[in-house]
Enzyme design. Structure first.
Site, PDB file in Angstrom:
ATOM      1  N   GLY A 174     -55.478 -57.967 -31.718  1.00  0.00           N
ATOM      2  CA  GLY A 174     -56.645 -57.088 -31.728  1.00  0.00           C
ATOM      3  C   GLY A 174     -56.433 -55.798 -30.948  1.00  0.00           C
ATOM      4  O   GLY A 174     -55.293 -55.356 -30.745  1.00  0.00           O
ATOM      5  N   THR A 206     -58.776 -59.151 -35.684  1.00  0.00           N
ATOM      6  CA  THR A 206     -59.973 -59.308 -34.866  1.00  0.00           C
ATOM      7  C   THR A 206     -61.085 -59.935 -35.672  1.00  0.00           C
ATOM      8  O   THR A 206     -61.402 -59.466 -36.759  1.00  0.00           O
ATOM      9  CB  THR A 206     -60.480 -57.957 -34.318  1.00  0.00           C
ATOM     10  OG1 THR A 206     -61.880 -58.078 -34.043  1.00  0.00           O
ATOM     11  CG2 THR A 206     -60.319 -56.824 -35.325  1.00  0.00           C
ATOM     12  N   ASP A 255     -64.054 -59.929 -34.656  1.00  0.00           N
ATOM     13  CA  ASP A 255     -65.249 -59.112 -34.408  1.00  0.00           C
ATOM     14  C   ASP A 255     -65.311 -57.859 -35.284  1.00  0.00           C
ATOM     15  O   ASP A 255     -66.314 -57.164 -35.276  1.00  0.00           O
ATOM     16  CB  ASP A 255     -65.286 -58.677 -32.932  1.00  0.00           C
ATOM     17  CG  ASP A 255     -65.513 -59.840 -31.982  1.00  0.00           C
ATOM     18  OD1 ASP A 255     -65.832 -60.939 -32.476  1.00  0.00           O
ATOM     19  OD2 ASP A 255     -65.380 -59.647 -30.765  1.00  0.00           O
ATOM     20  N   GLU A 259     -73.015 -63.042 -29.700  1.00  0.00           N
ATOM     21  CA  GLU A 259     -72.810 -63.483 -28.309  1.00  0.00           C
ATOM     22  C   GLU A 259     -72.892 -62.353 -27.276  1.00  0.00           C
ATOM     23  O   GLU A 259     -73.198 -62.587 -26.115  1.00  0.00           O
ATOM     24  CB  GLU A 259     -71.464 -64.193 -28.180  1.00  0.00           C
ATOM     25  CG  GLU A 259     -70.318 -63.280 -28.560  1.00  0.00           C
ATOM     26  CD  GLU A 259     -68.944 -63.908 -28.448  1.00  0.00           C
ATOM     27  OE1 GLU A 259     -68.821 -65.007 -27.906  1.00  0.00           O
ATOM     28  OE2 GLU A 259     -67.986 -63.249 -28.906  1.00  0.00           O
TER      29      GLU A 259
END
Ligand SMILES: Nc1ncnc2c1ncn2[C@@H]1O[C@H](COP(=O)(O)OP(=O)(O)O)[C@@H](O)[C@H]1O
Ligand SMILES: O=P(O)(O)OC[C@H]1O[C@](O)(COP(=O)(O)O)[C@@H](O)[C@@H]1O
Ligand SMILES: [Mg+2]
Length: 519
Positions: free
Chosen positions: A237, A266, A268, A367
């Site tokens: 990442g 990644t 995310d 999160e």
């Protein structure tokens, strides 16, 4: 604007001769200053293999608004490096292909939506095989390393680098570095062959294992030299890519015949420039199962409140896409969009309304959302992981407790809370079919780029076309959900949740980012 060569971080690579596949001698090349805080464009052209300044180049090209953010080439610091015909020229599989090799003139545009008179803007080199290579296949010793958190598809990328190097270029010496960056100097390597990696794409995780922390540039490059490695494939990442850039810089400084290729990973989707990160679609698909379970649970009871916590440390893409895809979500909370619980326009008021209307609701929370509220409540000190990433507090449990407390104590209302935390489940699975194909293209692009002598690059799709992007370009900024983009608007329209922008907040728009401060 200072246009002297010394003002460029890339100056050493520009002042040397250029890769033989550079644009035509009088083509104009413009370089983006790699400083993370600067968006100044420094312009250079190349004549007969030399870099020249913008003023020298003026009058030579009418395409002043054409910007190529080029990637380094080994010949920048090894000008006499010999080249060889690409073995793909003799490949049975590619003999049918009309245009096997990517032209040195092919670029990929970053801005795909333009107006008639708008500038041509930023471009990247198109990825793919080149007519000439800068390695003899029998002299290649490649290595692959995986760093950072998991993501569906890592094993496919490993498999396809190994198979791509072997089947397309006849490379046989490929090493797996185990356990992330520190594996370079603290562990033995593993020999990778097409046979060894044959089935790994069917499993989640990383066959080579991974870690956080442990990046020591000098020790890593010493080890690369000691082991005689000349191609380094780094899957990871934003943190990993920053490390890859340092490795590339050290290799260039030492003048080693070693190509460094980054493959962005990644869950995310927080890596800038590229369209989307691999494994993201698989993760969003898996998140649907958790959201569906929450929905089934809460619609079967009275005043059911479902909370599903999904990954997303600084970027709420997984939560946003999972919400949009599901249509069962009433409210999506992401790190980029501040929210509040009490009072008019707050979350409690919204929950009460939805319970009155529908008898149940589902909230998806990334999160990283509302971390500052959780921290203030539990008086937690800032903690970081071994790589320096913020360690997050459990906002899912915090939110469930806050909602339960409010409705029981303040509203005197019994609610049925169902909290589901599938965070690791969505990233620990194998990649789906389309991610598998995407991973294959990434791996092959990386292999073609390294064989062609490019280095210090990251591969990835830009407007659906795979490109070679300077590593520094993908790490200078984090890709986040833009609250001012249509996608977030679509989400708000689909959930009809509050925007949480109250009248005492002022929105500051900064080209790409949105910040909200109290006035
Ligand atoms: N700024 C940095 N410079 C050099 N190496 C870094 C940097 N940030 C992270 N790394 C290294 O990259 C690896 C993975 O980083 P991490 O942030 O954990 O995951 P990811 O690459 O997935 O974002 C770790 O080994 C870490 O030491
Ligand atoms: O694997 P760990 O150390 O528990 O970290 C979990 C974090 O990793 C992530 O999956 C992303 O990690 P990367 O920075 O490695 O891509 C986050 O979503 C999550 O907060
Ligand atoms: Mg990261």
């Amino acid at each position: 604007m200072d246009l002297s060569l010394s003002s460029l971080t890339f100056s050493y690579s520009l002042s040397k001769t250029l890769p033989p596949f550079s644009f035509s001698p009088f083509s104009r090349l413009l370089f983006l200053h790699p400083s993370p805080h600067s968006t100044t464009f420094l312009s250079f052209s190349r004549q007969n293999g030399r870099a020249i300044t913008a003023s020298q180049a003026s009058n030579q090209s009418k395409n002043d608004d054409f910007v190529l953010e080029d990637v380094p080439h080994l010949t920048n610091f090894l000008p006499n490096l010999p080249s060889f015909p690409n073995p793909l020229q003799k490949s049975q599989a590619y003999s049918i292909v009309k245009k096997t090799f990517v032209s040195p003139e092919d670029v990929v545009t970053q801005n795909i939506v333009i107006q008639k008179d708008s500038p041509r803007g930023v471009h990247f080199r198109r990825a793919g095989p080149r007519e000439k290579v800068y390695f003899k296949p029998e002299e290649v010793r490649a290595c692959i390393v995986t760093c950072g958190g998991l993501c569906p598809g890592i094993n496919t990328v490993i498999r396809e680098i190994v198979c791509g190097l072997n089947y397309m270029y006849g490379v046989e010496d490929i090493l797996g570095i185990e356990g992330g960056y520190r594996g370079f100097y603290s562990k033995n390597t593993m020999k990778l062959t097409p046979k060894v990696v044959n089935d790994i794409h069917k499993r989640g995780g990383t066959f080579l294992r991974t870690s956080r922390g442990g990046h020591d540039t000098h020790k890593i490059v010493d080890n690369i030299e000691d082991r005689g490695i000349n191609q380094v494939y780094i899957i990871g990442g934003d943190g990993t890519q920053k490390g890859a850039e340092l490795i590339y810089e050290e290799i260039a400084k030492r003048g080693l015949h070693v190509a460094v290729a980054g493959i962005p990973k990644t869950i995310d989707n927080d890596i800038a420039v590229i369209d989307k990160s691999f494994g993201f679609d698989t993760a969003v698909e898996e998140a649907q199962r958790a959201i569906n379970a929450a929905h089934v649970e809460v619609e079967s009871v009275e005043n059911g409140v479902g909370i599903v916590k999904l990954m997303g440390r600084y970027s709420g893409f997984i939560a946003m896409y999972a919400t949009l895809a599901s249509r069962d979500v009433d409210c999506c909370l992401i790190p980029e969009s501040p929210f509040y619980l009490e009072g008019e326009g707050g979350l409690f008021e919204f929950i009460e309304q939805r319970l009155k209307e529908n008898g149940h609701l589902v909230i998806v929370v990334a999160e990283g959302a509302g971390q500052e509220y959780v921290a203030a409540d539990v008086h937690a000190a800032d903690k970081k992981d071994a790589s320096g990433n913020k360690l997050l507090l459990d906002n899912g449990i915090w939110l469930s407790d806050k909602i339960k407390e409010h409705f029981t104590k303040v509203q005197k209302m019994v609610i049925n809370m169902k909290y589901i935390d599938p965070t690791y489940m969505i990233r620990a699975i194998p990649s789906n079919a389309s991610d598998n194909i995407y991973c294959t293209l990434l791996a092959h692009s990386a292999v073609h780029g390294a064989m062609a002598g490019y280095t210090g690059f990251t591969v990835g799709p830009v407007n659906s076309r795979h490109a070679y992007i300077p590593i520094a370009r993908v790490t200078e900024k984090t890709n986040t959900v833009k609250l001012t983009d249509r996608m977030w608007g679509r989400l708000l329209a689909s959930t009809n949740q509050p925007s949480f922008i109250s009248s005492d907040k002022e929105i500051i728009l900064d080209l790409n980012d949105i910040n909200i401060t109290s006035t």
